[in-house]
Design a protein around this motif. Structure first.
Motif, PDB file in Angstrom:
ATOM      1  N   SER A  44       0.562  -1.002   0.137  1.00 50.15           N
ATOM      2  CA  SER A  44      -0.572   0.515  -0.142  1.00 50.15           C
ATOM      3  C   SER A  44       1.038   1.170  -0.002  1.00 50.15           C
ATOM      4  O   SER A  44       0.384   2.413   0.078  1.00 50.15           O
ATOM      5  N   ALA A  45       2.397   1.081  -0.314  1.00 50.20           N
ATOM      6  CA  ALA A  45       3.003   1.902  -0.481  1.00 50.20           C
ATOM      7  C   ALA A  45       3.352   2.736   1.338  1.00 50.20           C
ATOM      8  O   ALA A  45       3.567   3.712   0.853  1.00 50.20           O
ATOM      9  N   GLY A  71       2.047   2.960  -5.732  1.00 47.83           N
ATOM     10  CA  GLY A  71       3.815   3.653  -6.261  1.00 47.83           C
ATOM     11  C   GLY A  71       4.321   5.238  -6.780  1.00 47.83           C
ATOM     12  O   GLY A  71       4.479   5.949  -6.618  1.00 47.83           O
ATOM     13  N   LYS A  72       3.110   5.118  -7.451  1.00 50.35           N
ATOM     14  CA  LYS A  72       3.768   5.651  -8.946  1.00 50.35           C
ATOM     15  C   LYS A  72       2.550   7.415  -8.247  1.00 50.35           C
ATOM     16  O   LYS A  72       3.222   8.574  -8.550  1.00 50.35           O
ATOM     17  N   ALA A  73       1.538   6.818  -7.834  1.00 54.47           N
ATOM     18  CA  ALA A  73       0.511   8.141  -7.566  1.00 54.47           C
ATOM     19  C   ALA A  73       1.184   8.370  -6.368  1.00 54.47           C
ATOM     20  O   ALA A  73       1.296  10.358  -5.911  1.00 54.47           O
ATOM     21  N   LEU A  74       1.200   7.747  -5.024  1.00 56.56           N
ATOM     22  CA  LEU A  74       1.930   8.685  -3.526  1.00 56.56           C
ATOM     23  C   LEU A  74       3.302   8.645  -4.067  1.00 56.56           C
ATOM     24  O   LEU A  74       3.830   9.540  -3.397  1.00 56.56           O
ATOM     25  N   ILE A  75       4.284   8.163  -4.139  1.00 63.47           N
ATOM     26  CA  ILE A  75       5.640   7.908  -4.295  1.00 63.47           C
ATOM     27  C   ILE A  75       6.394   8.480  -5.421  1.00 63.47           C
ATOM     28  O   ILE A  75       7.285   9.627  -5.020  1.00 63.47           O
ATOM     29  N   GLU A  76       6.440   7.986  -6.235  1.00 62.21           N
ATOM     30  CA  GLU A  76       6.954   8.903  -7.695  1.00 62.21           C
ATOM     31  C   GLU A  76       6.025  10.229  -7.667  1.00 62.21           C
ATOM     32  O   GLU A  76       7.197  11.111  -8.518  1.00 62.21           O
ATOM     33  N   ASN A  77       5.204  10.045  -7.917  1.00 62.99           N
ATOM     34  CA  ASN A  77       4.444  11.420  -7.606  1.00 62.99           C
ATOM     35  C   ASN A  77       4.523  12.728  -6.965  1.00 62.99           C
ATOM     36  O   ASN A  77       4.111  12.486  -5.855  1.00 62.99           O
ATOM     37  N   ASN A  78       5.160  13.642  -7.791  1.00 62.75           N
ATOM     38  CA  ASN A  78       5.474  14.869  -6.870  1.00 62.75           C
ATOM     39  C   ASN A  78       4.864  16.438  -6.945  1.00 62.75           C
ATOM     40  O   ASN A  78       5.361  17.509  -5.513  1.00 62.75           O
ATOM     41  N   ARG A  79       3.564  16.018  -7.922  1.00 64.82           N
ATOM     42  CA  ARG A  79       3.535  17.343  -7.761  1.00 64.82           C
ATOM     43  C   ARG A  79       1.976  17.523  -8.252  1.00 64.82           C
ATOM     44  O   ARG A  79       0.893  18.111  -8.424  1.00 64.82           O
ATOM     45  N   TYR A  80       1.334  15.963  -8.798  1.00 65.38           N
ATOM     46  CA  TYR A  80       0.505  16.446 -10.244  1.00 65.38           C
ATOM     47  C   TYR A  80      -0.765  15.719  -9.203  1.00 65.38           C
ATOM     48  O   TYR A  80      -0.588  15.079  -8.161  1.00 65.38           O
ATOM     49  N   LYS A  81      -2.092  16.403  -9.463  1.00 70.56           N
ATOM     50  CA  LYS A  81      -3.598  16.226  -8.752  1.00 70.56           C
ATOM     51  C   LYS A  81      -4.289  15.829  -9.586  1.00 70.56           C
ATOM     52  O   LYS A  81      -4.791  16.303 -10.487  1.00 70.56           O
ATOM     53  N   LEU A  82      -5.696  15.511  -8.712  1.00 71.51           N
ATOM     54  CA  LEU A  82      -6.914  15.853  -9.622  1.00 71.51           C
ATOM     55  C   LEU A  82      -7.262  16.692  -9.494  1.00 71.51           C
ATOM     56  O   LEU A  82      -7.950  16.824  -7.971  1.00 71.51           O
ATOM     57  N   THR A  83      -7.491  16.932 -10.426  1.00 75.52           N
ATOM     58  CA  THR A  83      -8.607  18.686 -10.290  1.00 75.52           C
ATOM     59  C   THR A  83     -10.354  18.129 -10.094  1.00 75.52           C
ATOM     60  O   THR A  83     -11.048  16.840 -10.802  1.00 75.52           O
TER      61      THR A  83
END
Ligand SMILES: C[S@@+](CC[C@H](N)C(=O)[O-])C[C@H]1O[C@@H](n2cnc3c(N)ncnc32)[C@H](O)[C@@H]1O
Length: 360
Positions: A44-45, A71-83
């Protein structure tokens, strides 16, 4: 070391997640000197998220594709969010798209109600066809959307698992002393929204670039890692180990994450339409566990090791210590005895002894 607010962490119902014992793990990690770290079986990261908060250079890894997307959504991703617009677009039918109805056609009466299956189909089609962003942005928008979808799908399942075709547990009108009827019956879009907002609140940029990988731990490149954290599936000494096969427990989430290929991956000989790979893909069993653990210690012998396990499993804690000593000069353990609620309604509780074995 920064102060860490443990209330702002991903919530999860994932089996074996270390979410609840992160403050204790934090104390152990803090005593070690390292920068590059591999969370070898990241799930679950939760632990990767702690390590990212500690400003470490984290590689999250898991053999399951759906975990890799987390892991991509929460760990690798530094800035992108869902609008809000992204979310609305995911929920609505786009007249220009040709929608597939894989879940409605195949999983009728197995895990969710008909209208819920239709909703899942709509969202999956929309995620797969999300295309109004450049690729480097799109990959994170998709992973975040899947993240919210996985979490919503988990909380609506009895036991938060997919190991049985047991929709009837939800639909039978009986008195039950387990589970959470209100959560099951809360509509998918409400859960999705809550998890999408939660994920948005968790995205941050740390001092290093972190990455997510989708490999078997046996195929990971062992070089350049100061520390490796292992949280392997737990193999009980007694009783059956059905739940240690993560693909068997979560095949439905794995299918969601590969939506367009899903029909080709299913084992149609199983009542709950598991994936064919469930039969092949179990690297940790009662029979091979001792060799596998030793093999991993050998493979990652150049790194410090933190190995999480519980008392009462295979291998035993003394075996893990003895084996780690073959490769490490200094080996020590820490243990935590904690009580967790098994059942919120009748207050039933169980004792658990978590151990970490540290080698350096
Ligand atoms: C106990 S869980 C990890 C839980 C995680 N630490 C957390 O806090 O959520 C074990 C994980 O190992 C993964 N796994 C199983 N076999 C694997 C393998 N050969 N390579 C990498 N990951 C594997 C499973 O998919 C599962 O997510």
């Amino acid at each position: 070391m920064p102060t860490i607010d443990f209330t702002i962490f991903p919530s999860t119902r994932y089996q074996g997640s270390k979410r609840k014992i992160l403050p204790w793990l934090y104390q152990a990690f803090k005593e070690l000197r390292f920068n590059t770290v591999l969370d070898a079986c990241g799930g679950s990261a939760s632990v990767s998220y702690l390590l990212k908060k500690m400003n470490k250079q984290v590689t999250f890894n898991d053999k399951l594709h759906f975990n890799y997307l987390i892991g991509k959504a929460l760990i690798e991703n530094n800035r992108y969010k869902l609008t809000e617009e992204d979310i609305t677009n995911l929920f609505n039918n786009n007249p220009q798209l040709n929608y597939r109805s894989i879940i409605s056609e195949m999983f009728q009466g197995i895990y969710y109600l008909d209208e819920e299956n239709q909703w899942l189909d709509t969202v999956c089609n929309n995620i797969v066809n999300m295309n109004h962003y450049r690729n480097n942005v799109l990959q994170y928008k998709r992973s975040l959307s899947f993240y919210a979808l996985f979490q919503a799908s988990l909380v609506k399942r009895p036991f938060n698992l997919f190991h049985r075709a047991n929709l009837d547990i939800r639909t039978n009108d009986v008195d039950r002393n387990f589970g959470n009827k209100t959560t099951w019956e809360t509509p998918f879009p409400d859960h999705f929204m809550k998890f999408a907002h939660e994920a948005n609140s968790l995205i941050f940029k740390s001092r290093h670039n972190c990455i997510s990988t989708n490999l078997s731990v046996f195929d990971v490149d062992p070089y350049g890692l100061d520390l490796v954290y292992f949280d392997l599936p737990y193999i009980r000494k007694d009783g059956n180990n059905e739940s240690s096969n993560y693909l068997k427990c979560y095949h439905f989430l794995e299918g969601l994450s590969k939506y367009n290929q899903w029909p080709d991956l299913i084992d149609f000989n199983t009542a709950n339409l598991r994936l064919q790979a469930v039969r092949e893909q179990n690297d940790f069993t009662k029979q091979n566990m001792l060799q596998q653990v030793e093999g991993l210690f050998y493979k990652f012998r150049h790194s410090k090791i933190v190995f999480s396990y519980k008392v009462g499993g295979i291998p035993s804690i003394p075996f893990i210590v003895k084996t780690m000593k073959k490769f490490k000069k200094h080996v020590y353990t820490k243990s935590l005895h904690y009580t967790y609620a098994l059942n919120h309604q009748n207050g039933d509780a169980k004792k658990n002894r978590e151990v970490i074995i540290i080698g350096k």
